[in-house]
Write a protein that holds these residues in place. Structure first.
Motif, PDB file in Angstrom:
ATOM      1  N   TYR A 193       0.834  -1.207   0.000  1.00  0.00           N
ATOM      2  CA  TYR A 193       0.000   0.000   0.000  1.00  0.00           C
ATOM      3  C   TYR A 193       0.864   1.250   0.000  1.00  0.00           C
ATOM      4  CZ  TYR A 193      -4.147  -2.865   0.933  1.00  0.00           C
ATOM      5  OH  TYR A 193      -5.167  -3.775   0.837  1.00  0.00           O
ATOM      6  N   ARG A 194       1.983   1.197   0.704  1.00  0.00           N
ATOM      7  CA  ARG A 194       2.892   2.342   0.737  1.00  0.00           C
ATOM      8  C   ARG A 194       3.431   2.642  -0.658  1.00  0.00           C
ATOM      9  NH1 ARG A 194       8.259   3.135   0.752  1.00  0.00           N
ATOM     10  NH2 ARG A 194       9.062   4.983   1.838  1.00  0.00           N
ATOM     11  N   ARG A 195       3.833   1.622  -1.377  1.00  0.00           N
ATOM     12  CA  ARG A 195       4.380   1.817  -2.717  1.00  0.00           C
ATOM     13  C   ARG A 195       3.332   2.420  -3.659  1.00  0.00           C
ATOM     14  NH1 ARG A 195       6.474  -3.889  -4.438  1.00  0.00           N
ATOM     15  NH2 ARG A 195       6.827  -2.791  -6.415  1.00  0.00           N
ATOM     16  N   ILE A 196       2.113   1.954  -3.545  1.00  0.00           N
ATOM     17  CA  ILE A 196       1.044   2.496  -4.393  1.00  0.00           C
ATOM     18  C   ILE A 196       0.762   3.952  -4.012  1.00  0.00           C
ATOM     19  CG2 ILE A 196      -1.386   2.286  -5.035  1.00  0.00           C
ATOM     20  CD1 ILE A 196      -1.102  -0.742  -4.491  1.00  0.00           C
ATOM     21  N   ALA A 197       0.715   4.215  -2.696  1.00  0.00           N
ATOM     22  CA  ALA A 197       0.458   5.582  -2.225  1.00  0.00           C
ATOM     23  C   ALA A 197       1.531   6.537  -2.718  1.00  0.00           C
ATOM     24  CB  ALA A 197       0.386   5.602  -0.698  1.00  0.00           C
ATOM     25  N   GLU A 198       2.776   6.099  -2.713  1.00  0.00           N
ATOM     26  CA  GLU A 198       3.867   6.961  -3.160  1.00  0.00           C
ATOM     27  C   GLU A 198       3.690   7.388  -4.606  1.00  0.00           C
ATOM     28  OE1 GLU A 198       8.743   7.155  -2.816  1.00  0.00           O
ATOM     29  OE2 GLU A 198       7.722   5.216  -2.695  1.00  0.00           O
ATOM     30  N   ARG A 199       3.125   6.513  -5.412  1.00  0.00           N
ATOM     31  CA  ARG A 199       2.899   6.840  -6.822  1.00  0.00           C
ATOM     32  C   ARG A 199       1.678   7.739  -7.028  1.00  0.00           C
ATOM     33  NH1 ARG A 199       4.713   3.333 -10.809  1.00  0.00           N
ATOM     34  NH2 ARG A 199       3.616   4.779 -12.203  1.00  0.00           N
ATOM     35  N   LYS A 200       0.718   7.671  -6.109  1.00  0.00           N
ATOM     36  CA  LYS A 200      -0.571   8.317  -6.363  1.00  0.00           C
ATOM     37  C   LYS A 200      -0.703   9.725  -5.789  1.00  0.00           C
ATOM     38  CE  LYS A 200      -4.373   5.911  -6.608  1.00  0.00           C
ATOM     39  NZ  LYS A 200      -5.515   5.000  -6.356  1.00  0.00           N
ATOM     40  N   VAL A 201      -0.025  10.008  -4.678  1.00  0.00           N
ATOM     41  CA  VAL A 201      -0.218  11.308  -4.039  1.00  0.00           C
ATOM     42  C   VAL A 201       0.963  12.222  -4.310  1.00  0.00           C
ATOM     43  CG1 VAL A 201      -1.616  10.249  -2.204  1.00  0.00           C
ATOM     44  CG2 VAL A 201       0.805  10.677  -1.815  1.00  0.00           C
ATOM     45  N   PRO A 202       0.767  13.531  -4.262  1.00  0.00           N
ATOM     46  CA  PRO A 202       1.873  14.472  -4.462  1.00  0.00           C
ATOM     47  C   PRO A 202       3.009  14.204  -3.480  1.00  0.00           C
ATOM     48  CG  PRO A 202      -0.226  15.632  -4.521  1.00  0.00           C
ATOM     49  CD  PRO A 202      -0.525  14.226  -4.072  1.00  0.00           C
ATOM     50  N   ARG A 203       4.234  14.445  -3.953  1.00  0.00           N
ATOM     51  CA  ARG A 203       5.410  14.136  -3.148  1.00  0.00           C
ATOM     52  C   ARG A 203       5.406  14.822  -1.796  1.00  0.00           C
ATOM     53  NH1 ARG A 203       8.719  10.523  -1.658  1.00  0.00           N
ATOM     54  NH2 ARG A 203       8.499   9.792  -3.813  1.00  0.00           N
ATOM     55  N   PHE A 204       5.010  16.098  -1.735  1.00  0.00           N
ATOM     56  CA  PHE A 204       5.064  16.801  -0.451  1.00  0.00           C
ATOM     57  C   PHE A 204       4.102  16.189   0.553  1.00  0.00           C
ATOM     58  CE2 PHE A 204       1.796  19.076  -2.815  1.00  0.00           C
ATOM     59  CZ  PHE A 204       0.828  19.368  -1.871  1.00  0.00           C
ATOM     60  N   LEU A 205       2.973  15.643   0.077  1.00  0.00           N
ATOM     61  CA  LEU A 205       2.025  14.986   0.977  1.00  0.00           C
ATOM     62  C   LEU A 205       2.542  13.613   1.396  1.00  0.00           C
ATOM     63  CD1 LEU A 205      -1.487  15.845  -0.500  1.00  0.00           C
ATOM     64  CD2 LEU A 205      -0.527  16.600   1.684  1.00  0.00           C
ATOM     65  N   PHE A 206       3.090  12.868   0.439  1.00  0.00           N
ATOM     66  CA  PHE A 206       3.622  11.552   0.792  1.00  0.00           C
ATOM     67  C   PHE A 206       4.719  11.677   1.838  1.00  0.00           C
ATOM     68  CE2 PHE A 206       6.635   8.063   0.356  1.00  0.00           C
ATOM     69  CZ  PHE A 206       5.785   6.980   0.555  1.00  0.00           C
ATOM     70  N   ASP A 207       5.617  12.643   1.655  1.00  0.00           N
ATOM     71  CA  ASP A 207       6.703  12.808   2.615  1.00  0.00           C
ATOM     72  C   ASP A 207       6.207  13.295   3.971  1.00  0.00           C
ATOM     73  OD1 ASP A 207       8.670  11.813   1.025  1.00  0.00           O
ATOM     74  OD2 ASP A 207       9.461  13.745   0.384  1.00  0.00           O
ATOM     75  N   TYR A 208       5.137  14.080   3.977  1.00  0.00           N
ATOM     76  CA  TYR A 208       4.530  14.476   5.255  1.00  0.00           C
ATOM     77  C   TYR A 208       4.079  13.235   6.017  1.00  0.00           C
ATOM     78  CZ  TYR A 208       0.830  15.891   8.472  1.00  0.00           C
ATOM     79  OH  TYR A 208       0.028  16.023   9.584  1.00  0.00           O
ATOM     80  N   LEU A 209       3.456  12.305   5.305  1.00  0.00           N
ATOM     81  CA  LEU A 209       2.974  11.078   5.924  1.00  0.00           C
ATOM     82  C   LEU A 209       4.118  10.127   6.270  1.00  0.00           C
ATOM     83  CD1 LEU A 209       0.820   8.903   6.617  1.00  0.00           C
ATOM     84  CD2 LEU A 209       0.748   8.363   4.162  1.00  0.00           C
ATOM     85  N   ASP A 210       5.053   9.980   5.374  1.00  0.00           N
ATOM     86  CA  ASP A 210       6.060   8.935   5.447  1.00  0.00           C
ATOM     87  C   ASP A 210       7.267   9.317   6.295  1.00  0.00           C
ATOM     88  OD1 ASP A 210       6.738   6.265   4.249  1.00  0.00           O
ATOM     89  OD2 ASP A 210       8.471   7.355   3.482  1.00  0.00           O
ATOM     90  N   GLY A 211       7.479  10.609   6.507  1.00  0.00           N
ATOM     91  CA  GLY A 211       8.724  11.062   7.104  1.00  0.00           C
ATOM     92  C   GLY A 211       8.718  11.182   8.614  1.00  0.00           C
TER      93      GLY A 211
END
Length: 387
Positions: free
Chosen positions: A14-32
């Motif tokens: 799910y993480r890999r799919i999310a990384e492709r689907k959402v804008p980078r700044f949002l993904f990094d907010y979640l993932d970082g």
């Protein structure tokens, strides 16, 4: 295989799919996480160092993962942790998460800085949910939100106490989410958004309004999450002490859970001020870097407080087996954080439901193959002693 064509089976999928689907700044907010993200990584990797003890030839034809917490029976010892800006990862994302948690009969915790408000989430169903809150400088706003929570049937408050100052999250700075008001920062954000047309359609346009629903009356001219940032920063209160928690306890009639406990001393203090529960948490590695992984301290904290309060754990949970290990080490319950938001971003409510069903099945399998049929029997005996 492209991550967008992947049939997800795990949190990492799910993480890999999310990384492709959402804008980078949002993904990094979640993932970082904060600074070098040492604690962020340790929260996850520490589970891999815990070895289970397989037991055979037991009658495990009927396995029950349900647990009782605060007088309510849940289908497994896990709920959905509060996540800020959840509605930026799926259209009205907190509503989808609430519906998914209802379907599996586990608690959902709404964040203060959620996109959807208390009142909107309450419309999903008549099942109660929990509410997470910070101690704001504006104590009147705290009291108002507590009253709003009561008005919609919230009876469990999760109060976060590890935000005396804001941790430094370098990914957010690099991507313009914090301190990104320069022309270059705005251009990077615009280009990144333009590369995610499906997100723009489904969330950017379909998920409006993108305000912090619980805070709208305090920042009346805001129209997007960025507009709330200055107000939230001003409201972070570094003067908060246990005296303030005593005040909170005196005005909140429901269950009170203190989130952000990492030491035995603080756990005992929470008991003294009347907390019904604590969350052993390092804010997902987003505040002070280089502190202990939560799974490494939960056993000592549980030993310190015993049955005087309920011990909940969050941080690093990526599978049902992680939940099983946390329970075996003394946690009475757990909260799933990033995992459910990865699923939301990857596939909405259906994906959250599928992920939670996978977690439950993983707990069942872990129980069966360690010879356990009732969740209350899970303890240190299912773990191989460390050398």
């Amino acid at each position: 295989m492209s991550s967008l064509n992947l049939v997800p089976a795990s949190t990492e999928d799910y993480r890999r799919i999310a990384e492709r689907k959402v804008p980078r700044f949002l993904f990094d907010y979640l993932d970082g996480g904060s600074y070098s993200e040492t604690t962020l990584r340790a929260n996850v990797s520490a589970y891999q160092d815990i070895t289970l003890k397989q037991t055979v030839l037991k009658d495990v034809s009927s396995v029950d993962t349900s647990v009782e917490l605060f007088g309510t029976t849940y289908s497994m010892p896990a709920g959905l942790a509060p996540i800020g800006m959840g509605g930026m990862f799926g259209a009205r994302g907190e509503l989808q998460a609430k519906a998914a948690s209802d379907a599996l009969n586990i608690p959902f915790v709404l964040s203060t800085v959620a996109i959807c408000s208390l009142e909107e989430v309450a419309q999903v169903s008549d099942k109660s949910f929990w509410f997470q809150l910070y101690m704001l400088r504006d104590r009147g706003a705290v009291q108002q939100m507590l009253q709003r929570a009561q008005n919609v049937g919230v009876d469990t408050l999760v109060f976060t106490v590890d935000l005396a100052v804001l941790g430094a999250r370098y990914r957010d700075k690099r991507n313009g989410l914090s301190g990104g008001t320069s022309l270059g920062g705005r251009l990077r954000t615009a280009l990144n958004l333009a590369s995610k047309p499906s997100w723009i359609k489904s969330v950017g346009l379909g998920g409006k309004p993108h305000t912090f629903g619980n805070l709208e009356e305090y920042v009346p001219n805001a129209s997007r999450p960025d507009d709330f940032q200055a107000w939230i920063t001003q409201q972070v209160d570094s003067t908060v002490t246990w005296k303030d928690i005593e005040w909170l306890r005196s005005i909140w009639p429901g269950k009170l859970i203190i989130k952000g406990i990492l030491t035995e001393e603080d756990a005992k203090q929470a008991v003294q001020v009347g907390a019904d529960g604590i969350v052993v948490s390092n804010h997902g590695g987003r505040q002070l870097d280089c502190v202990d992984a939560t799974i490494n301290v939960v056993s000592d904290i549980k030993s310190a407080v015993g049955d005087a309060t309920t011990v909940i754990l969050d941080g690093g949970i990526r599978s049902g087996q992680d939940i099983f290990k946390a329970y075996a080490l003394g946690a009475d319950f757990t909260l799933i954080g990033r995992s459910w938001v990865y699923a939301l971003a990857a596939g909405g409510q259906r994906a959250i439901t599928d992920l939670l069903a996978t977690f439950k099945a993983e707990i069942e399998i872990s129980m069966a193959l360690t010879g356990i049929t009732q969740s209350q029997d899970i303890d240190h005996r299912v773990l191989k002693a460390r050398a």
